[in-house]
Design an enzyme around this catalytic site. Structure first.
Site, PDB file in Angstrom:
ATOM      1  CD  GLU A 153      -2.594  -1.201   2.650  1.00  0.00           C
ATOM      2  OE1 GLU A 153      -3.749  -1.631   2.627  1.00  0.00           O
ATOM      3  OE2 GLU A 153      -2.005  -0.834   3.685  1.00  0.00           O
ATOM      4  CG  ASP A 172      -5.014  -4.050   8.713  1.00  0.00           C
ATOM      5  OD1 ASP A 172      -5.177  -5.180   8.229  1.00  0.00           O
ATOM      6  OD2 ASP A 172      -3.951  -3.666   9.193  1.00  0.00           O
TER       7      ASP A 172
END
Lengths: 351, 351
Positions: free
Chosen positions: A68, A239
């Site tokens: 990410e 998450d």
């Protein structure tokens, strides 16, 4: 391997904080003080939330995990973090989560700092949880149940002691070796530690419950019957899209607090709920524009996924601490020709 | 400033290519050969376009410029570039565009390479233009008009010589000092160079027209009457929302070729056109699934904005070249505890 490149100009150089230097910095200040400081920086930035350019992180998913990029900016600085999440990395001796990041000047686009962020992420994640705990945990809480005793566990415990007064821990992990590791580290840090044989045992008598597991899948770490009135749940592990830790019934009984709804709706525990299920944004609580904990019976839930502004705050903090030049190496990262238009001339003159 | 951190483990270390080492690498191979090589890597990756995870770059705009993250991934590797664009940076001795990037393993999320990309971006941008020129420029083209003689100019010229056979250049810049700089560099490289006093003069007799200016605004560098039949236009400079170089009438007379439509529609010259105006994707041309230049009369336009796959190819190339360890320093970037779950233990033992 060449360690002595040509001497570059000052504009070419970017301070770089290595893992070794980050450990030196954190140990010099003390991990609990660093997390207190980080919580103060994060709180300051959450209180000026509307000043930031915000976007959900940009995730590249694969079967093994996710990579990410987490950018954000205010009028002065731009920051981003590169972070991976690979739940099975431990099998090959790799970290589940590693990270690094950059703070830049918005005015020039030039990086001001590059730093390791594996340790810094562990610290800022725990600092954020404890900062949220300051607003949401029941008054006088001293006992925390911790389900998942991996790399993040000790940081959570220390941050909750530094900021919320937690001194007693009840640890459980599906892998007893992880619990042993955490118990050893945390006993040495002066906590009263109970090693538990089940998640049920870990939450007994706890005023705060921290869930922090790493499986990349739907896993029900907490079921509804395990959560009593008045508890604060600090849910760290869910998450990713498809990764949650809590039974849906807990969510519907809780007041849910989140960092940035557009990201949490995709990645957090609230994936399991309707897209319009009410949640409270933490920056509003910190500005006094929304209510935190209302009463002693309420179940509060921090559906933590980690947001770019927390990394921005952490980058600001490290940048402020290394400005004197200590703890940083200078990296020859940016081409800096005498005439900015003469990049080619710089190249040919070097040859 | 500490240059001798604790010795980290092998998993902690990431090869880093500094600006000085990138210059050594490029000069050792030769800039034209590097761009030939880069064009081959880019062509290879464009031909397997469907294999990539693609997204428009993530841009953070300010009054002064833009900072962008450009990620992409295939099944094996993930790459991203950080790049800024600040048109007025030259006034303070900064580069308009600086960049760095990272190539990682998809399987572990661990970075395999970190490198400067200011030079590498200049090289890959020119290599892409010349690669596209190979498919679109008229046969036997030798003369290129170049409007905008900044940092990218010489790289474009060399790439077009290496790949397309251009040997004669007609240079124009709004700033005569930029033209002087480029003319000096390119004459030394063996080109026949004419310094022109207007854009009109620069395009006279040119079979290829390269526009490469840096203003962050709508600017009409080329007007319709300047572009004759059969020309190939290589439009590099228009690469931001609100930044274009060509008069709209040129676009409607041209066959338009683009890298990645979702990004080019936002950033390229085709901002000026309807969202459904037909464009041809270059990867399809390179796979033989779409036509390139059809005849000698056609005006072809490469509406270049720069796409993440070009950076991915460049990162792959550099990674392949530095694997022996030359040209790279080892950066202590990733925390690597003996037990991956014992990040805290690593920290306290270092203290």
């Amino acid at each position: 391997m060449d360690m002595t490149p040509l001497a570059p100009s000052k504009l070419a150089l970017v301070p770089f904080v290595s893992v070794a230097n980050m450990m030196r910095l954190v140990n010099a200040i003390g991990p609990e003080q660093v997390m207190r400081d980080l919580a103060a920086y994060i709180e300051e930035d959450f209180r000026r939330w509307p000043d930031f350019d915000k976007t959900p992180r940009v995730a590249s998913h694969s079967a093994e995990g996710v990579i990410e990029l987490m950018p954000t900016a205010d009028a002065e600085n731009y920051g981003f973090k590169y972070v991976n999440g690979h739940p099975t990395n431990g099998r090959t001796g790799h970290q589940t989560v590693t990270a690094f990041g950059v703070l830049s000047s918005v005015a020039t686009g030039y990086p001001l700092l590059m730093t390791e962020m594996t340790l810094l992420t562990a610290l800022r994640t725990a600092a954020t949880s404890a900062l949220v705990g300051k607003y949401l945990a029941p008054k006088g809480a001293t006992v925390m149940g911790m389900i998942g005793n991996g790399a993040q566990c000790e940081f959570q415990a220390l941050a909750f002691r530094a900021i919320c007064g937690i001194d007693t821990l009840r640890l459980y992990d599906i892998d007893p070796a992880a619990t042993e590791k955490a118990a050893k580290n945390l006993t040495a840090q002066g906590f009263t530690v109970t090693k538990c044989r089940s998640a049920e045992e870990a939450v007994e008598g706890a005023q705060v419950i921290t869930t922090c597991t790493a499986d990349k899948q739907y896993a029900t770490i907490l079921t509804d019957n395990m959560v009593g009135a008045g508890v604060h749940i600090n849910a760290i592990g869910g998450d990713c899209p498809g990764k949650t830790e809590l039974h849906r019934d807990i969510l519907t009984r809780s007041e849910i607090f989140v960092e940035y709804p557009p990201q949490t709706r995709i990645e957090g525990e609230i994936q399991a709920l309707d897209a319009d299920h009410p949640v409270t944004e933490l920056w509003k609580v910190m500005r006094g524009e929304a209510e935190g904990r209302r009463d002693a019976k309420q179940i509060t839930l921090f559906d933590s996924v980690g947001f770019a502004i927390e990394d921005f705050s952490a980058l600001r903090y490290v940048h402020d601490r290394v400005q004197q030049g200590e703890y940083a190496q200078m990296l020859d990262l940016l081409a800096d020709p005498d005439d900015p238009r003469d990049l080619f001339g710089m190249l040919t003159r070097a040859g």
